[in-house]
Scaffold this motif. Structure first.
Motif, mmCIF file in Angstrom:
data_model
loop_
_atom_site.group_PDB
_atom_site.id
_atom_site.type_symbol
_atom_site.label_atom_id
_atom_site.label_comp_id
_atom_site.label_asym_id
_atom_site.label_seq_id
_atom_site.Cartn_x
_atom_site.Cartn_y
_atom_site.Cartn_z
ATOM 1 N N ARG A 117 0.966 -0.878 -0.079
ATOM 2 C CA ARG A 117 0.028 -0.103 -0.293
ATOM 3 C C ARG A 117 0.721 1.126 -0.274
ATOM 4 O O ARG A 117 2.108 1.390 0.431
ATOM 5 C CB ARG A 117 -0.851 0.026 1.205
ATOM 6 N N PHE A 118 0.378 2.379 -0.557
ATOM 7 C CA PHE A 118 1.062 3.529 -0.500
ATOM 8 C C PHE A 118 1.081 4.219 0.817
ATOM 9 O O PHE A 118 -0.018 4.581 1.439
ATOM 10 C CB PHE A 118 0.657 4.667 -1.647
ATOM 11 N N THR A 119 2.138 4.302 1.315
ATOM 12 C CA THR A 119 2.170 5.126 2.660
ATOM 13 C C THR A 119 3.595 6.098 2.407
ATOM 14 O O THR A 119 4.221 6.125 1.661
ATOM 15 C CB THR A 119 2.460 4.319 3.867
ATOM 16 N N LEU A 120 3.250 7.073 3.227
ATOM 17 C CA LEU A 120 4.232 8.326 3.023
ATOM 18 C C LEU A 120 5.779 7.759 3.295
ATOM 19 O O LEU A 120 6.824 7.936 2.604
ATOM 20 C CB LEU A 120 4.120 9.691 3.985
ATOM 21 N N ASP A 121 6.100 6.765 4.529
ATOM 22 C CA ASP A 121 7.354 6.296 4.666
ATOM 23 C C ASP A 121 7.656 5.254 3.744
ATOM 24 O O ASP A 121 8.860 5.461 3.311
ATOM 25 C CB ASP A 121 6.928 5.573 5.975
ATOM 26 N N SER A 122 6.923 4.739 3.024
ATOM 27 C CA SER A 122 7.353 3.459 1.966
ATOM 28 C C SER A 122 7.759 4.248 0.694
ATOM 29 O O SER A 122 8.666 4.041 0.122
ATOM 30 C CB SER A 122 6.429 2.504 1.890
ATOM 31 N N LEU A 123 7.013 5.295 0.348
ATOM 32 C CA LEU A 123 7.303 6.046 -0.746
ATOM 33 C C LEU A 123 8.487 6.741 -0.618
ATOM 34 O O LEU A 123 9.270 7.075 -1.724
ATOM 35 C CB LEU A 123 6.113 7.215 -1.178
ATOM 36 N N LYS A 124 9.012 7.275 0.379
ATOM 37 C CA LYS A 124 10.053 7.873 0.575
ATOM 38 C C LYS A 124 11.396 6.972 0.423
ATOM 39 O O LYS A 124 12.569 7.564 0.464
ATOM 40 C CB LYS A 124 10.498 8.652 2.032
ATOM 41 N N THR A 125 11.248 5.788 0.151
ATOM 42 C CA THR A 125 12.306 4.897 -0.184
ATOM 43 C C THR A 125 12.683 4.881 -1.583
ATOM 44 O O THR A 125 13.810 4.317 -2.015
ATOM 45 C CB THR A 125 12.063 3.517 0.334
ATOM 46 N N GLY A 126 12.023 5.719 -2.396
ATOM 47 C CA GLY A 126 12.384 5.831 -3.936
ATOM 48 C C GLY A 126 12.332 7.138 -4.302
ATOM 49 O O GLY A 126 11.802 8.004 -3.535
#
Length: 306
Positions: free
Chosen positions: A81-90
């Motif tokens: 799922r899209f989360t702010l923390d996971s998106l920040k890895t790319g």
């Protein structure tokens, strides 16, 4: 109008057979004379595979993923799922033809959002903070699934099929007639490496309510949108709307980030379809400049040289 509908329906019936049988052209290797980045040193590109995507990094978008890798990008599959923390890895998020679970096997109305409200807000905040989004939503039912996300950036997708009533298929966007606009991505008139034409393969049209939007691909007066209740099913009740001046591609700045939106997916990959193994996408004999066009989009999204 009935005659137009009949002609277009015949074209689409043939297209639908190819669409159902399409697969990645693994023999396609596009030429990159000067890679943008050294191998593996470029920005991280995340290809969404968490939303029933019709195009994935190891499926129909394999040529797309491999091309970016050869241009130096680090390409990863994104399966959460899209989360702010996971998106920040790319650095760059690619979403191509996502679907709500309801429409995985049933391409009829309704076409609910593929993303929930929290995911959309996470993507919006991530882009506003400096992320880059490459959003692709092809013909119906894909625009319906992506509309809520696109709307967060002022883009209004049309849940239909963009068709040329003059039968000039595939769809050519040319600098010479103004349907391909001058931009950093396409190059300016005095640029010897400028893009003079881009070819697409059906898709949808969209409108925009955002002054930051810069159009790249614009439909002329020969195009209409067919909006059926079920994909590929057309009859006398099918809604038809003129789409002159609507878009099939463009970009915008959003806060500190950037967004590229396109209404057709095949133009950015290489596929083969049908018993005749017909080529469509970057491997098409008509689409020689689609490859540099794609690379230029990613240079813009990654702010290369800026």
């Amino acid at each position: 109008m009935t005659r137009i509908l009949f002609v277009i329906a015949v074209i689409l019936i043939c297209s639908s057979l190819c669409f159902a049988q399409q697969e990645a052209d693994t023999a396609f290797i596009g030429v990159i004379e000067n890679p943008t980045y050294e191998a593996g040193s470029g920005p991280v590109v995340m290809i969404d595979e968490a939303h029933h995507n019709f195009h994935t990094a190891e499926g129909r978008f394999l040529p797309f993923a491999e091309l970016l890798r050869r241009d130096g990008y680090t390409v990863r599959r994104y399966a959460a799922r899209f989360t702010l923390d996971s998106l920040k890895t790319g650095d760059i998020l690619v979403i191509s033809n996502a679907l709500n679970e309801r429409n995985v096997e049933d391409w009829s109305l309704p076409t609910p959002s593929a993303f929930d409200a929290e995911e959309i807000e996470a993507v919006r905040q991530w882009v506003e903070g400096g992320g880059a989004l490459f959003l692709i939503a092809d013909h119906m039912p894909f625009p319906g699934a992506a509309q809520d996300l696109a709307g967060a950036f002022g883009v209004m997708l049309n849940n239909g099929f963009a068709l040329d009533t003059l039968k000039r298929s595939p769809d050519f966007f040319r600098r010479s007639d103004g349907t391909l606009r001058e931009h950093t991505i396409t190059g300016f008139a005095d640029d010897p490496h400028r893009i003079d034409s881009v070819v697409t393969f059906t898709g949808q049209a969209f409108q925009v309510d955002n002054k930051a939007f810069e159009p790249l691909l614009i439909f002329d007066s020969g195009y209409v949108s067919l909006m059926p209740v079920e994909a590929w099913e057309f009859d006398s009740t099918t809604t038809i709307a003129p789409i002159e001046g609507w878009f099939q591609g463009g970009v915008l700045e959003f806060g500190k980030g950037r967004v590229a939106v396109f209404g057709e997916a095949a133009e950015f990959t290489a596929q083969i379809a049908g018993e005749e193994r017909m080529k469509f996408g970057m491997n098409s004999p008509y689409a020689g400049q689609n490859l540099p066009f794609l690379l230029n989009i990613f240079r813009w999204l990654s702010r290369h040289g800026q």
